[in-house]
Design a protein around this motif. Structure first.
Motif, PDB file in Angstrom:
ATOM      1  N   ASP A   1       0.808  -1.218   0.000  1.00  0.00           N
ATOM      2  CA  ASP A   1       0.000   0.000   0.000  1.00  0.00           C
ATOM      3  C   ASP A   1       0.841   1.269   0.000  1.00  0.00           C
ATOM      4  N   LYS A   2       2.137   1.115  -0.072  1.00  0.00           N
ATOM      5  CA  LYS A   2       2.992   2.293  -0.044  1.00  0.00           C
ATOM      6  C   LYS A   2       2.846   3.069  -1.346  1.00  0.00           C
ATOM      7  N   ASP A   3       2.648   4.372  -1.182  1.00  0.00           N
ATOM      8  CA  ASP A   3       2.513   5.225  -2.370  1.00  0.00           C
ATOM      9  C   ASP A   3       3.867   5.402  -3.030  1.00  0.00           C
ATOM     10  N   GLU A   4       3.922   5.038  -4.294  1.00  0.00           N
ATOM     11  CA  GLU A   4       5.162   5.176  -5.049  1.00  0.00           C
ATOM     12  C   GLU A   4       5.143   6.500  -5.820  1.00  0.00           C
ATOM     13  N   ASP A   5       6.289   7.086  -5.960  1.00  0.00           N
ATOM     14  CA  ASP A   5       6.391   8.294  -6.770  1.00  0.00           C
ATOM     15  C   ASP A   5       6.033   7.962  -8.219  1.00  0.00           C
ATOM     16  N   LYS A   6       5.113   8.760  -8.787  1.00  0.00           N
ATOM     17  CA  LYS A   6       4.663   8.492 -10.146  1.00  0.00           C
ATOM     18  C   LYS A   6       5.591   9.151 -11.157  1.00  0.00           C
ATOM     19  N   GLY A   7       5.877   8.418 -12.203  1.00  0.00           N
ATOM     20  CA  GLY A   7       6.636   8.975 -13.311  1.00  0.00           C
ATOM     21  C   GLY A   7       5.739   9.770 -14.246  1.00  0.00           C
TER      22      GLY A   7
ATOM     23  N   GLN B   1     -10.767   6.552 -11.696  1.00  0.00           N
ATOM     24  CA  GLN B   1     -11.794   5.922 -10.854  1.00  0.00           C
ATOM     25  C   GLN B   1     -11.254   4.679 -10.139  1.00  0.00           C
ATOM     26  N   GLN B   2     -10.439   3.884 -10.840  1.00  0.00           N
ATOM     27  CA  GLN B   2      -9.834   2.703 -10.222  1.00  0.00           C
ATOM     28  C   GLN B   2      -8.954   3.100  -9.035  1.00  0.00           C
ATOM     29  N   GLN B   3      -8.201   4.155  -9.231  1.00  0.00           N
ATOM     30  CA  GLN B   3      -7.304   4.620  -8.169  1.00  0.00           C
ATOM     31  C   GLN B   3      -8.104   5.147  -6.975  1.00  0.00           C
ATOM     32  N   GLU B   4      -9.145   5.880  -7.234  1.00  0.00           N
ATOM     33  CA  GLU B   4      -9.961   6.422  -6.152  1.00  0.00           C
ATOM     34  C   GLU B   4     -10.671   5.316  -5.389  1.00  0.00           C
ATOM     35  N   GLN B   5     -11.099   4.266  -6.094  1.00  0.00           N
ATOM     36  CA  GLN B   5     -11.774   3.156  -5.417  1.00  0.00           C
ATOM     37  C   GLN B   5     -10.801   2.410  -4.503  1.00  0.00           C
TER      38      GLN B   5
ATOM     39  N   HIS C   1     -10.379   4.453  -1.424  1.00  0.00           N
ATOM     40  CA  HIS C   1     -11.575   4.352  -0.584  1.00  0.00           C
ATOM     41  C   HIS C   1     -11.590   3.035   0.190  1.00  0.00           C
ATOM     42  N   ASP C   2     -11.321   1.916  -0.508  1.00  0.00           N
ATOM     43  CA  ASP C   2     -11.333   0.591   0.122  1.00  0.00           C
ATOM     44  C   ASP C   2     -10.287   0.496   1.232  1.00  0.00           C
ATOM     45  N   LYS C   3      -9.165   1.106   1.001  1.00  0.00           N
ATOM     46  CA  LYS C   3      -8.084   1.079   1.997  1.00  0.00           C
ATOM     47  C   LYS C   3      -8.508   1.803   3.275  1.00  0.00           C
ATOM     48  N   LYS C   4      -9.121   2.982   3.100  1.00  0.00           N
ATOM     49  CA  LYS C   4      -9.563   3.761   4.260  1.00  0.00           C
ATOM     50  C   LYS C   4     -10.679   3.054   5.008  1.00  0.00           C
ATOM     51  N   ARG C   5     -11.601   2.441   4.282  1.00  0.00           N
ATOM     52  CA  ARG C   5     -12.707   1.739   4.944  1.00  0.00           C
ATOM     53  C   ARG C   5     -12.210   0.523   5.723  1.00  0.00           C
ATOM     54  N   LYS C   6     -11.272  -0.166   5.159  1.00  0.00           N
ATOM     55  CA  LYS C   6     -10.695  -1.313   5.865  1.00  0.00           C
ATOM     56  C   LYS C   6     -10.070  -0.875   7.180  1.00  0.00           C
TER      57      LYS C   6
ATOM     58  N   ARG D   1     -11.688  -6.734  17.744  1.00  0.00           N
ATOM     59  CA  ARG D   1     -11.799  -8.128  17.334  1.00  0.00           C
ATOM     60  C   ARG D   1     -10.846  -8.486  16.197  1.00  0.00           C
ATOM     61  N   GLY D   2     -10.443  -7.519  15.420  1.00  0.00           N
ATOM     62  CA  GLY D   2      -9.604  -7.811  14.272  1.00  0.00           C
ATOM     63  C   GLY D   2      -8.135  -7.931  14.644  1.00  0.00           C
ATOM     64  N   ALA D   3      -7.396  -8.697  13.842  1.00  0.00           N
ATOM     65  CA  ALA D   3      -5.943  -8.831  14.038  1.00  0.00           C
ATOM     66  C   ALA D   3      -5.241  -7.582  13.529  1.00  0.00           C
ATOM     67  N   PRO D   4      -4.109  -7.236  14.093  1.00  0.00           N
ATOM     68  CA  PRO D   4      -3.386  -6.030  13.653  1.00  0.00           C
ATOM     69  C   PRO D   4      -2.822  -6.200  12.247  1.00  0.00           C
ATOM     70  N   GLU D   5      -2.604  -5.069  11.602  1.00  0.00           N
ATOM     71  CA  GLU D   5      -2.025  -5.062  10.272  1.00  0.00           C
ATOM     72  C   GLU D   5      -0.547  -5.460  10.342  1.00  0.00           C
TER      73      GLU D   5
END
Length: 802
Positions: free
Chosen positions: A177-183, A198-202, A205-210, A219-223
């Motif tokens: 999930d590390k943001d890489e510098d874009k060329g 749209q793919q990038q924004e989704q 979004h999924d990462k933040k919701r998780k 109850r969840g295990a740590p990352e």
């Protein structure tokens, strides 16, 4: 005749027969066949002793006669009776090296890879895991959670409900999930196409919701924590409060040193098998450990800085490197920046000691050149290491011993240090200077803090360099108190409640057995008697403990002297003599306990019966005589020690009626190396020598041992050239036996092969012979090999010393 008189006469008759039998056995001369036979006939001493948690019994192992297996025994201290454990009981015994809960009511331990908890008040045992994995490093987090390590993860088991929780998961992978510098092209794709955006924004979004869902409940295990695929884990340690983890990593490298090869000629299938064995000294780059502090509460990863450690950027080898560059006509390049550092790791994770409450940690760090040792705590605010103690040695810091350290409480630490020239015990408040609890010209080791934290227990050779007794000293300071006064060598294991001590005691003619005494000292009760009656009946030569004046050092050379039973100091015909040279270099053998060189000890009694005087001395470089004695060999191995051997031979000529022209020498490993150095550099001083499993060229030995004393061949080639026997082989002009096992993965058989070729080219044919042992490693395993080797040594001395 009265019944009492008959009984008395019968007893006298029986005792008389026993004495006659004992005398006949004693009168029987030793043979090499007996001395070198399977040592089971001596009796097998107890090993790996530890206490049961209740303090009412102990466990120990004993080798089974005729088999390499070691059986476990439990000895009841009330009855003094030992019982061999059955196969079922092996899996049910109390575990060694367990940890106590903070309230001291529970003990957690690992046994055969599984976790157990013992309830100390009731004695009840509860098995926590039953797996094929190894749930290692058990520890308590509070009083009701037992944590353990598996691979690069820590888990906990809740004792109330049995819930298994993943505390931390460390992965040697790149963070997905590390943001890489874009060329430029990636930026262009996002700007051009709605679909891509749209793919990038989704995904975002999924990462933040998780993350939001995970944070909403416990109850969840740590990352996982991602360290990167180019890293290797060297250290992984969880704090007792379960909040912090210290991770130490090396940069992943394929350069672990150039490994050598060892062929095996005697194999089951008849084909030669080639083993890849250790690398040679100096063939790998020094490794630097990067330390991270993981805060499991805040999910913050912080690199711990070394910058405030004293002398961290100062290169102690600068002058040597400069001289080497000059001699090689190269340009000297000064070291820049922080030197390579690693945590002490003779035992995994032994380099970290957490404070009892887990709020701080002590780290023992060594420079890669082993000239500096630091003990540091953690500055949690600045994420730096705060130096608590530092020692620099221009030769090398003693990393083989004297590395005890830990916490007395959350603010007070203890450690041993050789800074005065002898290892002593110190305490220190984190905010103040240190206090020496022991001092003097003796060494202190094997530190144990009593359960009530009022006393330190330790071993020391205060009475004599060759006698180690057990002592204790109050944590607050004061005079130390002797717990034992038994002579010989004594080691100890303190009971769980701190009131009793098991003593492992041995003497020169008496192998190790177990004894019991109070923690305050006093009467001693023998618990085991494992020495065979056959061994006890032999008239072994009792060594005299002597001090030989040194022509160079300010302290004497301590030695054992063995003389024939009928020794006559005024005899007209002087005695031939043999000097035994112990191995390992940094080892003590002229102590007053049972020697690890027990075959050599028996061989010396045999030589006495053949009319030889034998000397066994602790040359410079040997252990337990202080820092200066240890480091006298720095950059010149084989020079001061050979002078000590000459001083020993001269002493025997003046004090033991020895013919100075008939002194032979022998030894194995480091002793084999010194045999070479003596015969090559001082050939007129000794009449003959036997060199066993010998080092012939230090550039071919291992890195940890050799680089301490000689640095590395690239940095300090002069030290290697003045210390390697192969450089001086042309000096040989006396009879020499070279014996070596061909599957020696410590000192490679190649060492002997290379030297033999050198002797052939030097045309030394009439002076040397070789004996090879195709199936033997560094320490021989087969009685037939021991016998063959020592027959050859004996024949060599018979031919050339008489």
């Amino acid at each position: 005749m009265k019944k009492q008189q008959i009984t008395h006469r019968l007893l006298k008759s029986v005792l008389g027969c026993a004495l006659l039998l004992s005398a006949s056995l004693q009168a029987e001369p030793l043979t090499l066949n007996k001395v070198m036979s399977d040592p089971d006939w001596i009796g097998n001493a107890p090993e790996n002793v530890y206490w049961h948690a209740d303090g009412q019994s102990i466990y120990y192992q004993q080798k089974i006669a005729g088999n390499k297996e070691k059986a476990w025994y439990q000895l009841d201290l009330a009855t003094k009776q030992a019982q061999k454990l059955s196969d079922k009981e092996l899996l049910e015994r109390d575990g060694n090296n367990g940890v106590l809960s903070p309230n001291k009511t529970l003990k957690a331990y690992n046994l055969n890879g599984d976790l157990y908890v013992r309830y100390l008040e009731s004695g009840e045992v509860r098995q926590l895991t039953k797996t094929l994995a190894n749930e290692g490093q058990p520890m308590f987090i509070g009083n009701q959670q037992v944590a353990f390590r598996e691979d690069n993860s820590f888990y906990s088991i809740n004792l109330n409900d049995g819930l298994i929780s993943h505390i931390v998961d460390v992965r040697l992978e790149d963070d997905p999930d590390k943001d890489e510098d874009k060329g430029y092209l990636e930026e262009q794709q996002t700007r051009y196409f709605d679909y891509i955006r749209q793919q990038q924004e989704q995904r975002e979004h999924d990462k933040k919701r998780k993350q939001q869902i995970a944070e909403s409940s416990e109850r969840g295990a740590p990352e996982p924590w991602f360290l990167g695929k180019k890293k290797e884990i060297h250290t992984l340690s969880l704090s007792p409060n379960g909040r912090y983890v210290i991770v130490g990593t090396y940069d992943k490298s394929e350069d672990n040193g150039k490994a050598d090869n060892m062929p095996r000629f005697v194999t089951e299938d008849g084909y030669v098998k080639n083993d890849e064995v250790r690398a040679l000294v100096g063939t790998s780059e020094p490794r630097h450990e990067t330390l991270y502090l993981l805060d499991l509460n805040t999910r913050q990863k912080s690199e711990l800085s070394y910058e405030d450690l004293p002398y961290i950027e100062d290169d102690p080898l600068a002058d040597i490197k400069r001289d080497t560059a000059r001699k090689l006509d190269k340009e000297y390049e000064a070291h820049k920046g922080i030197r390579s550092v690693s945590l002490f790791d003779w035992t995994p994770n032994r380099g970290i000691q957490w404070s009892p409450d887990g709020s701080n940690a002590l780290l023992m760090l060594y420079s890669a050149d082993n000239k500096d040792r630091w003990i540091a705590s953690i500055d949690f605010d600045d994420k730096e290491l705060a130096n608590q103690h530092h020692i620099r040695d221009e030769a090398w810091v003693n990393d083989w011993n004297f590395n005890d350290f830990g916490w007395v409480d959350n603010k007070t630490i203890y450690y041993t240090s050789e800074e005065t020239g002898f290892s002593h015990l110190y305490t220190k408040l984190l905010t103040r200077g240190d206090d020496a609890l022991t001092k003097g010209r003796y060494v202190v080791d094997s530190i144990t803090l009593s359960p009530d934290k009022k006393f330190f227990y330790f071993r020391a050779n205060k009475k004599h360099p060759g006698i180690f007794e057990v002592y204790r000293v109050a944590v607050g300071g004061g005079d130390s108190q002797a717990v034992t006064d038994m002579g010989g060598l004594n080691d100890y294991v303190l009971s769980p409640d701190g009131t009793k001590v098991i003593i492992e005691h041995s003497e020169a003619l008496k192998p190790k057995d177990l004894y019991l005494t109070a923690a305050t000292g006093g009467d001693v009760a023998q618990l085991t008697d494992t020495v065979s009656e056959e061994f006890k009946t032999v008239a072994w030569s009792e060594p005299e403990y002597i001090e030989i004046p040194s022509r160079e050092a300010d302290m004497p050379i301590h030695a054992r002297l063995y003389k024939p039973a009928d020794f006559d100091a005024e005899r007209a015909e002087q005695y031939p003599a043999v000097i035994f040279i112990h191995g390992a270099g940094y080892l003590q053998n002229a102590h007053q306990g049972w020697s690890n060189y027990f075959r050599e000890f028996m061989f010396h009694s045999f030589l006495n019966q053949q009319g030889y005087v034998v000397l066994d001395l602790d040359y410079r470089g040997s252990a337990n005589y202080g820092r200066d004695w240890r480091t006298a060999i720095y950059r010149e191995m084989g020079t001061p020690e050979v002078i000590d051997l000459q001083d020993g031979a001269n002493w025997m000529a003046s004090n033991a009626n020895v013919d100075r022209s008939k002194v032979g020498i022998y030894g194995g490993s480091y002793g084999g190396f010194l045999t070479f150095m003596a015969l090559f550099t001082a050939p007129d001083e000794f009449a003959a020598g036997a060199s066993l499993r010998p080092v012939t060229d230090w550039a071919h030995y291992n890195h940890p041992y050799t680089s301490n004393i000689l640095n590395t061949p690239e940095v300090d080639p002069v030290a290697y050239e003045r210390s390697s026997p192969i450089e001086f082989a042309e000096g040989l002009n006396k009879p020499l036996l070279i014996a070596h096992g061909m599957v020696d993965d410590n000192v490679f058989f190649k060492d002997t092969v290379r030297l033999v070729q050198r002797l052939i080219e030097l045309e030394k044919t009439e002076y040397f012979e070789t004996a090879i042992y195709p199936i033997e490693p560094h320490g021989f395993t087969e009685p037939s090999s021991w016998l063959d080797e020592y027959k050859r040594i004996y024949f060599l001395f018979e031919r050339h010393l008489k």
